[in-house]
Every structure is written in structure tokens, then in C-alpha cells.
Design an enzyme around this catalytic site. Structure first.
Site: not given
Ligand code: AMP
Length: 219
Positions: A14, A89, A128, A163, A174
Site C-alpha cells: 500500500k 485500521r 523490505r 523497519r 500484525r
Molecule cells: P504501517 O506502516 O501502516 O504498516 O504501520 C506500522 C504500525 O504503525 C502498525 O503496525 C501499527 O502499530 C501502527 N499504526 C499505523 N496506523 C495505525 C492506525 N491507524 N491505528 C493504530 N496503529 C497504527
């Protein structure tokens, strides 16, 4: 351009697709993960909390997300549309997002669900790598997505990093969180007739072509 949000499991692409759309349609790409990764580096109580939650693969508290989102979406560059990558989310966040949109006088737009096999995700997660300067995403498990020089960004020469949540242990949680909390959003948005499903098992270019086709078809 109407607003776009993504529903996708971790490492489905994404972030990469959001960047491509952002460049083509000149609308901002807002990644809640990127915003939180900046907060995580702060030497503060909230920074420590976010670091702990992200590393474990759980979700950051809704209240923290709401204030970050409402502030960002109210900025001037979001008035002609934006791509929101990572929010909502869960169903509570989706309901709150409806309220935020009302409050800002904006519309939902498109909800794009990237559908992808779990096996492919695990491979993408471990491969990644992200540029610490410009954020470009690579994948060393995919020959077409590997940087030319090891650990170095092709675009800006920045250093690539992995990351702290891109490991198999964190991925398991996750993915589970995605299935339990984020997956139900597909029903939520299907009922609102704004959901578009895209096959995420394809190459980056093929996924992007499908997304552009649906955006153009449903202008
Ligand atoms: P991402 O980069 O989208 O994979 O997000 C990495 C991490 O950030 C996720 O695994 C969550 O711990 C946190 N995170 C990102 N967006 C949200 C959200 N909308 N609500 C809660 N935690 C979030």
C-alpha cells in the site's frame, strides 16, 4: 481527485502504490505508519509508547490516531484529495473517520482493498528495506525491486534500513491484528458502496494499472 484509503495486510504494497498514485495525481500521500515512526524517534513518553506498540505489531491507541489524523487532514494540501495509507485500521476508527470527514466537509471517495496471499506477505516483510532519507521502498527478495548498490537508495543515495517490525515474529501478530480488526472494514465499506478490490498478488506495475483503471472508471 476524490480521497483514497487503503485496506491491506502488512507489506501488501500500500505504501508503494500510494506513492505512485500521489505522483500521478498530485495529491498528498499520508501514511500513519510514517507519522508514527517519526513520533517513535522522539525522546518522550509518547515516543516510547509508540516504539513499544509498533515493535509488538499491535495498534496504537485510537485517541492518539484521531488527533494526528484530524490535524493532518485539515491542512491545505488535503483539500483537493489525498491518499490515506494506514487509517482507519478498525471499525471504531472508521466511524470516527466518518465524523472527521463530516467535520472537515470532505467525502469518503474510494476505498481500495489490496488482496494478497499470506505466503507472499511473509516473503515481502523480511525483504523490505526503506530509504531513511526519501522513504523509497525496496525489496531484496524481489529481483525487480532490489537496489542497484546494496543498502543504498537508487534515487537519492540514502542508506536503506529495515523497519523494526519487519520480522516474522512481529508479522504474525500484525497479520492477526489485520484479520481481526482491519479486515471487517471491507464489509463496512462494501455496504457504503465505495469498496474496490484489487489483486495484490501481481507485480507493482500491474497493481498500479488496475488501480488507475478503477479510478478512471469511477471518477
Ligand atoms: P504501517 O506502516 O501502516 O504498516 O504501520 C506500522 C504500525 O504503525 C502498525 O503496525 C501499527 O502499530 C501502527 N499504526 C499505523 N496506523 C495505525 C492506525 N491507524 N491505528 C493504530 N496503529 C497504527
Amino acid at each position: 481527485m476524490k480521497n483514497i484509503i487503503f485496506i491491506a495486510p502488512p507489506a501488501a504494497g500500500k505504501g508503494t502504490q500510494s506513492e505512485l498514485i500521489s505522483n500521478k495525481y498530485h495529491i498528498p500521500h499520508i501514511s500513519t505508519g510514517d507519522i508514527l515512526r517519526k513520533v517513535m524517534k522522539e525522546d518522550s513518553e509518547i515516543g516510547e509508547y509508540v516504539l513499544e506498540v509498533i515493535s509488538s505489531g499491535n495498534l496504537v491507541k485510537d485517541e492518539i490516531m484521531y488527533s494526528l489524523i484530524e490535524k493532518r487532514l485539515g491542512e491545505k494540501d488535503c483539500q483537493e484529495g489525498y491518499i490515506l495509507d494506514g487509517f482507519p485500521r478498525n471499525v471504531e476508527q472508521a466511524k470516527k473517520y466518518d465524523e472527521i470527514l463530516d467535520h472537515l466537509g470532505q467525502e469518503l471517495g474510494y476505498v481500495i482493498a489490496l488482496e494478497i496471499d499470506e505466503k507472499l506477505l511473509a516473503k515481502r516483510i523480511t525483504g523490505r528495506r526503506v530509504c531513511e532519507d526519501c522513504g523509497t521502498i525496496y525489496n531484496i527478495n524481489e529481483p525487480s525491486e532490489t537496489p542497484e548498490i546494496e543498502s543504498t537508495c537508487d534515487i537519492c543515495g540514502g542508506k536503506l534500513y529495515q523497519r523494526n517490525d519487519d520480522n516474522l515474529e512481529s508479522f504474525k501478530n500484525r497479520y492477526q491484528v489485520y484479520l481481526e480488526k482491519t479486515g471487517p472494514l471491507k464489509d463496512y465499506y462494501e455496504k457504503k458502496k465505495v469498496l474496490y478490490k484489487v489483486n495484490g498478488n501481481q507485480s507493482i506495475d500491474e497493481i498500479f494499472e488496475d488501480i488507475v483503471a478503477l479510478l478512471e472508471e469511477h471518477k
